[in-house]
Design a protein around this motif. Sequence first.
Motif, PDB file in Angstrom:
ATOM      1  N   LEU A  48     -34.947  42.247  71.113  1.00 46.82           N
ATOM      2  CA  LEU A  48     -34.103  41.793  70.007  1.00 46.82           C
ATOM      3  C   LEU A  48     -33.152  42.896  69.569  1.00 46.82           C
ATOM      4  N   LEU A  49     -33.672  44.118  69.495  1.00 46.69           N
ATOM      5  CA  LEU A  49     -32.833  45.253  69.110  1.00 46.69           C
ATOM      6  C   LEU A  49     -31.687  45.431  70.089  1.00 46.69           C
ATOM      7  N   ASP A  50     -31.977  45.309  71.399  1.00 42.96           N
ATOM      8  CA  ASP A  50     -30.927  45.437  72.419  1.00 42.96           C
ATOM      9  C   ASP A  50     -29.870  44.344  72.259  1.00 42.96           C
ATOM     10  N   ALA A  51     -30.336  43.138  71.863  1.00 45.00           N
ATOM     11  CA  ALA A  51     -29.410  42.012  71.735  1.00 45.00           C
ATOM     12  C   ALA A  51     -28.508  42.151  70.525  1.00 45.00           C
ATOM     13  N   GLU A  52     -29.032  42.745  69.453  1.00 47.32           N
ATOM     14  CA  GLU A  52     -28.273  42.830  68.201  1.00 47.32           C
ATOM     15  C   GLU A  52     -27.545  44.170  68.125  1.00 47.32           C
ATOM     16  N   THR A  53     -26.739  44.428  69.100  1.00 52.88           N
ATOM     17  CA  THR A  53     -25.928  45.640  69.167  1.00 52.88           C
ATOM     18  C   THR A  53     -24.583  45.379  68.527  1.00 52.88           C
ATOM     19  N   PRO A  54     -23.813  46.434  68.197  1.00 54.29           N
ATOM     20  CA  PRO A  54     -22.534  46.235  67.494  1.00 54.29           C
ATOM     21  C   PRO A  54     -21.595  45.249  68.169  1.00 54.29           C
ATOM     22  N   GLU A  55     -21.606  45.188  69.517  1.00 55.87           N
ATOM     23  CA  GLU A  55     -20.666  44.267  70.158  1.00 55.87           C
ATOM     24  C   GLU A  55     -21.023  42.819  69.900  1.00 55.87           C
ATOM     25  N   ASN A  56     -22.208  42.549  69.349  1.00 54.75           N
ATOM     26  CA  ASN A  56     -22.618  41.174  69.080  1.00 54.75           C
ATOM     27  C   ASN A  56     -22.464  40.788  67.617  1.00 54.75           C
ATOM     28  N   LEU A  57     -21.800  41.616  66.829  1.00 58.69           N
ATOM     29  CA  LEU A  57     -21.688  41.340  65.397  1.00 58.69           C
ATOM     30  C   LEU A  57     -20.983  40.024  65.113  1.00 58.69           C
ATOM     31  N   GLY A  58     -20.161  39.590  66.018  1.00 59.74           N
ATOM     32  CA  GLY A  58     -19.427  38.355  65.777  1.00 59.74           C
ATOM     33  C   GLY A  58     -20.167  37.116  66.210  1.00 59.74           C
ATOM     34  N   ASP A  59     -21.355  37.258  66.808  1.00 58.90           N
ATOM     35  CA  ASP A  59     -22.088  36.092  67.277  1.00 58.90           C
ATOM     36  C   ASP A  59     -22.433  35.172  66.126  1.00 58.90           C
ATOM     37  N   GLU A  60     -22.396  33.888  66.364  1.00 60.79           N
ATOM     38  CA  GLU A  60     -22.747  32.904  65.359  1.00 60.79           C
ATOM     39  C   GLU A  60     -24.092  32.310  65.691  1.00 60.79           C
ATOM     40  N   ARG A  61     -24.887  31.990  64.659  1.00 60.21           N
ATOM     41  CA  ARG A  61     -26.165  31.349  64.877  1.00 60.21           C
ATOM     42  C   ARG A  61     -25.947  29.873  65.184  1.00 60.21           C
ATOM     43  N   THR A  62     -26.806  29.372  66.040  1.00 59.82           N
ATOM     44  CA  THR A  62     -26.732  27.960  66.354  1.00 59.82           C
ATOM     45  C   THR A  62     -28.123  27.375  66.322  1.00 59.82           C
ATOM     46  N   GLY A  63     -28.183  26.062  66.312  1.00 56.27           N
ATOM     47  CA  GLY A  63     -29.468  25.373  66.454  1.00 56.27           C
ATOM     48  C   GLY A  63     -30.436  25.731  65.365  1.00 56.27           C
ATOM     49  N   GLU A  64     -31.668  26.003  65.791  1.00 55.66           N
ATOM     50  CA  GLU A  64     -32.750  26.225  64.832  1.00 55.66           C
ATOM     51  C   GLU A  64     -32.534  27.461  63.987  1.00 55.66           C
TER      52      GLU A  64
ATOM     53  N   ASP B  76     -31.776  43.517  57.528  1.00 55.93           N
ATOM     54  CA  ASP B  76     -30.831  44.427  58.146  1.00 55.93           C
ATOM     55  C   ASP B  76     -31.514  45.139  59.297  1.00 55.93           C
ATOM     56  N   GLY B  77     -31.328  46.460  59.417  1.00 56.36           N
ATOM     57  CA  GLY B  77     -31.946  47.168  60.517  1.00 56.36           C
ATOM     58  C   GLY B  77     -31.202  46.846  61.790  1.00 56.36           C
ATOM     59  N   ALA B  78     -31.893  46.173  62.708  1.00 55.17           N
ATOM     60  CA  ALA B  78     -31.244  45.797  63.951  1.00 55.17           C
ATOM     61  C   ALA B  78     -30.208  44.707  63.729  1.00 55.17           C
ATOM     62  N   ALA B  79     -30.259  44.037  62.594  1.00 53.98           N
ATOM     63  CA  ALA B  79     -29.351  42.926  62.312  1.00 53.98           C
ATOM     64  C   ALA B  79     -28.007  43.435  61.839  1.00 53.98           C
ATOM     65  N   PRO B  80     -26.971  42.618  61.879  1.00 56.07           N
ATOM     66  CA  PRO B  80     -25.648  43.025  61.414  1.00 56.07           C
ATOM     67  C   PRO B  80     -25.652  43.380  59.940  1.00 56.07           C
ATOM     68  N   ALA B  81     -25.023  44.505  59.623  1.00 57.88           N
ATOM     69  CA  ALA B  81     -25.034  44.979  58.241  1.00 57.88           C
ATOM     70  C   ALA B  81     -24.321  44.040  57.302  1.00 57.88           C
ATOM     71  N   ARG B  82     -23.344  43.286  57.807  1.00 58.94           N
ATOM     72  CA  ARG B  82     -22.561  42.417  56.933  1.00 58.94           C
ATOM     73  C   ARG B  82     -23.398  41.289  56.348  1.00 58.94           C
ATOM     74  N   ARG B  83     -24.629  41.033  56.819  1.00 59.16           N
ATOM     75  CA  ARG B  83     -25.448  39.943  56.322  1.00 59.16           C
ATOM     76  C   ARG B  83     -26.342  40.366  55.165  1.00 59.16           C
ATOM     77  N   ARG B  84     -26.328  41.637  54.788  1.00 59.05           N
ATOM     78  CA  ARG B  84     -27.286  42.126  53.797  1.00 59.05           C
ATOM     79  C   ARG B  84     -27.128  41.433  52.447  1.00 59.05           C
ATOM     80  N   LEU B  85     -25.905  41.422  51.916  1.00 57.57           N
ATOM     81  CA  LEU B  85     -25.710  40.882  50.578  1.00 57.57           C
ATOM     82  C   LEU B  85     -26.044  39.405  50.482  1.00 57.57           C
ATOM     83  N   PRO B  86     -25.590  38.541  51.400  1.00 62.86           N
ATOM     84  CA  PRO B  86     -25.961  37.124  51.308  1.00 62.86           C
ATOM     85  C   PRO B  86     -27.463  36.906  51.346  1.00 62.86           C
TER      86      PRO B  86
END
Length: 249
Positions: A66-82, A97-107
Amino acid sequence: MTMPARQGIDALTEKEKQTLRLIVRGHDAKSVAVTLGLSVHTINERLRDARRKLMVSSSREAARLLLDAETPENLGDERTGEDARSAANDVGQAPDDGAAPARRRLPVLIGVMLMTFALGLLALTLMPGATQAPPAATTAPATAAPDAARQFLELVDAGRWSESYARFGAAFRKLNSEQVWSEVSQRVRPPLGAVVSRTLQEQETIPVPPAGVEMLKFRTRFATGGEKIETVTVNQEGGEWKVVGVTIE
């Protein structure tokens, strides 16, 4: 990342991802359960499902993927499905946060606030790692933690939002401005009325990285809100006890 691994990541629910992010930070199933306020059984189920989807035998390996997948180049990925549906419903007391995109912290934090406010004041789980100040060379005794918690609650009782905000640790202040704290507190705390009595019921040391925290539970009777359990979690920063979480149940 291989296609099967990518498909496995996409199949993870947001709750499974949150659990794996805590594993990345060095937690085990027990401390993840404490952080999220869930049973160890529930956490083990999440980890088992995540391992199955990622086709690995180790939760650490699943967390690494999961950490490898959530790298900076994936910050624009959108969630889908479940994941998209889970994210909307998941109050996630654990940090998102952590491995997740920092822009999601406040929401995510606001979601935590709104869900907790239905019962009381505010909940913010201590985020081990980068958002914490390093352990100080000098430490305050655990016996001083109840006094620090009580003093904080008394500031909240008096509506002294600025002074109470100053009692929060770096993890909280990194994600919350004083204005946010003040505005939300004014909507939630005054309706409970004046404090009639407040008694310390329990103090527990929670062994979360890097140095553990003290969780203090007070039984408090309010003039309007009746009897509640106030839980204040503190950790040490700069040789002082700082608040990193507070709830009213």
